[in-house]
Design a protein around this motif. Structure first.
Motif, PDB file in Angstrom:
ATOM      1  N   SER A 138       8.188   9.310  15.720  1.00  0.00           N
ATOM      2  CA  SER A 138       6.772   9.034  15.870  1.00  0.00           C
ATOM      3  C   SER A 138       6.310   7.795  15.979  1.00  0.00           C
ATOM      4  CB  SER A 138       5.907  10.371  15.671  1.00  0.00           C
ATOM      5  OG  SER A 138       5.487  10.185  14.016  1.00  0.00           O
ATOM      6  N   GLU A 139       4.562   7.685  15.257  1.00  0.00           N
ATOM      7  CA  GLU A 139       3.852   6.121  14.996  1.00  0.00           C
ATOM      8  C   GLU A 139       4.331   5.950  13.778  1.00  0.00           C
ATOM      9  OE1 GLU A 139       0.899   3.049  16.039  1.00  0.00           O
ATOM     10  OE2 GLU A 139       1.087   5.554  16.419  1.00  0.00           O
ATOM     11  N   TYR A 140       3.903   6.964  12.821  1.00  0.00           N
ATOM     12  CA  TYR A 140       3.689   7.145  10.737  1.00  0.00           C
ATOM     13  C   TYR A 140       4.406   7.625  10.310  1.00  0.00           C
ATOM     14  CZ  TYR A 140       0.016   4.837  13.351  1.00  0.00           C
ATOM     15  OH  TYR A 140      -1.331   3.081  13.399  1.00  0.00           O
ATOM     16  N   ASP A 141       5.576   8.553  11.008  1.00  0.00           N
ATOM     17  CA  ASP A 141       6.074   9.330  10.273  1.00  0.00           C
ATOM     18  C   ASP A 141       7.699   9.550   9.962  1.00  0.00           C
ATOM     19  OD1 ASP A 141       3.506  10.904  10.653  1.00  0.00           O
ATOM     20  OD2 ASP A 141       4.746  12.623  11.976  1.00  0.00           O
ATOM     21  N   THR A 190      -0.623   2.429   3.673  1.00  0.00           N
ATOM     22  CA  THR A 190      -0.887   2.459   2.195  1.00  0.00           C
ATOM     23  C   THR A 190      -0.580   4.324   2.148  1.00  0.00           C
ATOM     24  OG1 THR A 190      -2.459   3.255   4.009  1.00  0.00           O
ATOM     25  CG2 THR A 190      -3.761   1.281   3.183  1.00  0.00           C
ATOM     26  N   SER A 191       0.117   4.347   2.754  1.00  0.00           N
ATOM     27  CA  SER A 191       0.884   5.720   2.178  1.00  0.00           C
ATOM     28  C   SER A 191       1.651   6.100   0.907  1.00  0.00           C
ATOM     29  CB  SER A 191       1.800   6.361   3.532  1.00  0.00           C
ATOM     30  OG  SER A 191       2.344   7.568   3.072  1.00  0.00           O
ATOM     31  N   GLN A 192       0.968   7.201   0.319  1.00  0.00           N
ATOM     32  CA  GLN A 192       1.329   7.217  -0.973  1.00  0.00           C
ATOM     33  C   GLN A 192       3.077   8.257  -1.445  1.00  0.00           C
ATOM     34  OE1 GLN A 192       0.454  11.289  -3.093  1.00  0.00           O
ATOM     35  NE2 GLN A 192      -0.156  12.305  -0.190  1.00  0.00           N
ATOM     36  N   PHE A 193       3.474   8.148  -0.257  1.00  0.00           N
ATOM     37  CA  PHE A 193       5.269   8.251   0.405  1.00  0.00           C
ATOM     38  C   PHE A 193       5.721   6.981   0.549  1.00  0.00           C
ATOM     39  CE2 PHE A 193       3.246  12.360   2.045  1.00  0.00           C
ATOM     40  CZ  PHE A 193       3.060  12.849   0.836  1.00  0.00           C
ATOM     41  N   LEU A 194       5.445   6.008   0.896  1.00  0.00           N
ATOM     42  CA  LEU A 194       5.842   4.816   1.009  1.00  0.00           C
ATOM     43  C   LEU A 194       7.216   4.116   0.777  1.00  0.00           C
ATOM     44  CD1 LEU A 194       6.012   1.628   3.226  1.00  0.00           C
ATOM     45  CD2 LEU A 194       4.738   1.232   1.712  1.00  0.00           C
ATOM     46  N   ALA A 195       7.153   4.494  -0.691  1.00  0.00           N
ATOM     47  CA  ALA A 195       8.174   3.920  -1.185  1.00  0.00           C
ATOM     48  C   ALA A 195       9.001   5.109  -2.050  1.00  0.00           C
ATOM     49  CB  ALA A 195       8.019   3.707  -2.905  1.00  0.00           C
ATOM     50  N   GLY A 196       9.367   6.486  -1.492  1.00  0.00           N
ATOM     51  CA  GLY A 196       9.393   7.305  -2.448  1.00  0.00           C
ATOM     52  C   GLY A 196      10.702   7.997  -1.312  1.00  0.00           C
ATOM     53  N   SER A 197       9.941   7.642   0.683  1.00  0.00           N
ATOM     54  CA  SER A 197      10.987   7.932   1.533  1.00  0.00           C
ATOM     55  C   SER A 197      12.063   7.157   1.650  1.00  0.00           C
ATOM     56  CB  SER A 197       9.727   8.320   2.409  1.00  0.00           C
ATOM     57  OG  SER A 197       8.911   6.838   3.105  1.00  0.00           O
ATOM     58  N   GLN A 198      12.296   6.408   1.026  1.00  0.00           N
ATOM     59  CA  GLN A 198      13.309   5.117   1.352  1.00  0.00           C
ATOM     60  C   GLN A 198      14.520   6.306   0.571  1.00  0.00           C
ATOM     61  OE1 GLN A 198      12.740   2.438   2.729  1.00  0.00           O
ATOM     62  NE2 GLN A 198      10.597   3.199   2.961  1.00  0.00           N
ATOM     63  N   PRO A 199      16.219   5.892   1.743  1.00  0.00           N
ATOM     64  CA  PRO A 199      16.780   6.315   0.510  1.00  0.00           C
ATOM     65  C   PRO A 199      17.195   5.274  -0.722  1.00  0.00           C
ATOM     66  CG  PRO A 199      17.168   5.443   2.736  1.00  0.00           C
ATOM     67  CD  PRO A 199      16.207   5.027   2.162  1.00  0.00           C
ATOM     68  N   MET A 200      17.594   6.598  -1.846  1.00  0.00           N
ATOM     69  CA  MET A 200      18.208   5.905  -3.471  1.00  0.00           C
ATOM     70  C   MET A 200      16.691   7.106  -4.306  1.00  0.00           C
ATOM     71  SD  MET A 200      20.374   3.279  -3.163  1.00  0.00           S
ATOM     72  CE  MET A 200      21.427   2.565  -1.712  1.00  0.00           C
ATOM     73  N   ALA A 201      15.614   6.492  -3.623  1.00  0.00           N
ATOM     74  CA  ALA A 201      15.068   7.250  -4.594  1.00  0.00           C
ATOM     75  C   ALA A 201      14.919   8.998  -4.728  1.00  0.00           C
ATOM     76  CB  ALA A 201      14.112   7.382  -3.921  1.00  0.00           C
ATOM     77  N   PHE A 202      14.535   8.544  -5.854  1.00  0.00           N
ATOM     78  CA  PHE A 202      15.435  10.189  -7.251  1.00  0.00           C
ATOM     79  C   PHE A 202      13.665  10.625  -7.272  1.00  0.00           C
ATOM     80  CE2 PHE A 202      16.674  12.173 -10.595  1.00  0.00           C
ATOM     81  CZ  PHE A 202      16.727  13.702 -10.524  1.00  0.00           C
ATOM     82  N   GLY A 203      13.628  11.906  -7.335  1.00  0.00           N
ATOM     83  CA  GLY A 203      12.421  12.686  -8.318  1.00  0.00           C
ATOM     84  C   GLY A 203      11.885  14.575  -7.989  1.00  0.00           C
ATOM     85  N   GLU A 204      10.838  14.376  -7.953  1.00  0.00           N
ATOM     86  CA  GLU A 204      10.728  15.297  -7.804  1.00  0.00           C
ATOM     87  C   GLU A 204      10.058  15.741  -6.726  1.00  0.00           C
ATOM     88  OE1 GLU A 204       9.056  18.264 -11.149  1.00  0.00           O
ATOM     89  OE2 GLU A 204       7.458  17.353 -10.408  1.00  0.00           O
ATOM     90  N   PHE A 205       9.699  16.305  -5.562  1.00  0.00           N
ATOM     91  CA  PHE A 205       9.602  16.548  -4.567  1.00  0.00           C
ATOM     92  C   PHE A 205       9.030  18.193  -4.323  1.00  0.00           C
ATOM     93  CE2 PHE A 205      12.722  13.977  -3.932  1.00  0.00           C
ATOM     94  CZ  PHE A 205      12.357  12.580  -3.151  1.00  0.00           C
TER      95      PHE A 205
END
Length: 245
Positions: free
Chosen positions: A18-21, A45-60
């Protein structure tokens, strides 16, 4: 009541929809490989912008829908894609993600694979070892985790554990000097190579990146592992094509 789950995992792929997801594929410790949608993740401005990149590791934290998950929050501890020092490290990391995706299964616990993926990304981002050695370690150990790997402990002909110095590509096994007959000197495998392969198979994942090898040993390791992978894995990995140019 909205049902949510919190998982430890790594983004192994990300696709714009879609346009933003974004549609994320996560490798998680508890649930294996899962699909999750990050709504609005493409907005600056999304809080998910960086964490939705490949290789991001953490708690979801995820909302469990009928057919997929939706990300409700994330707490990222490592952005490995930002830590890679060069393009070769980046593509090597992408290859690891592709291999993890190949073996990942939904609903099947993937703690060992996730731990291996995390340690391998850490080794790449910090230049802890030669990139090709990190690759050998990752490739062989993910084969071990999935129960299929070359026999590097005994002679495939007589069962002898000593004097292993030749790899039988056809039968995926080491052969001892008493069984293989005369072979070219260039095909003789060093004892150090055998030891390194055995170490990768048996050692705790947290200790896998604590050794180094000579260039000769590394080339022999690559030869054995690459032959096995090409014979047993039928998928084409895009990032691997770049690495092998």
């Amino acid at each position: 009541m909205i049902e949510t789950v919190t998982v430890i995992g790594m983004v192994i792929s990300s696709m714009a929809i879609s346009e933003y997801d974004k549609r994320l594929v996560l490798l998680t410790k508890k649930f294996g490989k899962i699909t999750a949608f990050a709504r609005g993740a493409r907005k600056t401005t999304s809080q998910f912008l960086a964490g939705s990149q490949p290789m991001a590791f953490g708690e979801f934290t995820l909302y469990r829908g009928r057919n997929a998950y939706t990300v409700t929050s994330m707490k990222i501890s490592d952005y490995f894609s930002s830590d890679m020092k060069d393009i070769d490290s980046m593509y090597m990391g992408m290859y690891f993600l592709e291999l993890a995706d190949y073996y990942g299964r939904e609903g099947i616990e993937a703690g060992e694979t996730l731990k291996l993926l995390y340690m391998s990304m850490k080794a790449l981002s910090k230049n802890m070892l030669k990139k090709e050695l990190i690759r050998c370690i990752f490739e062989l150990r993910i084969l071990v985790i999935n129960g299929e790997y070359p026999n590097v402990f005994t002679c495939g002909n007589c069962g002898e554990k000593e004097n292993l110095d030749y790899f039988d590509e056809k039968n995926n096994t080491m052969i001892c000097s008493n069984c293989h007959g005369k072979v070219s000197e260039k095909n003789i495998i060093d004892n150090s190579t055998i030891y390194a392969l055995q170490y990768i198979v048996t050692s705790p994942i947290t200790r896998l990146f604590s050794f180094d090898v000579t260039d000769k040993v590394l080339e022999q390791m690559k030869g054995i592992i690459n032959k096995y992978i090409k014979k047993h894995i039928d998928r084409k990995f895009n990032s691997l094509e770049f690495l092998e140019i």
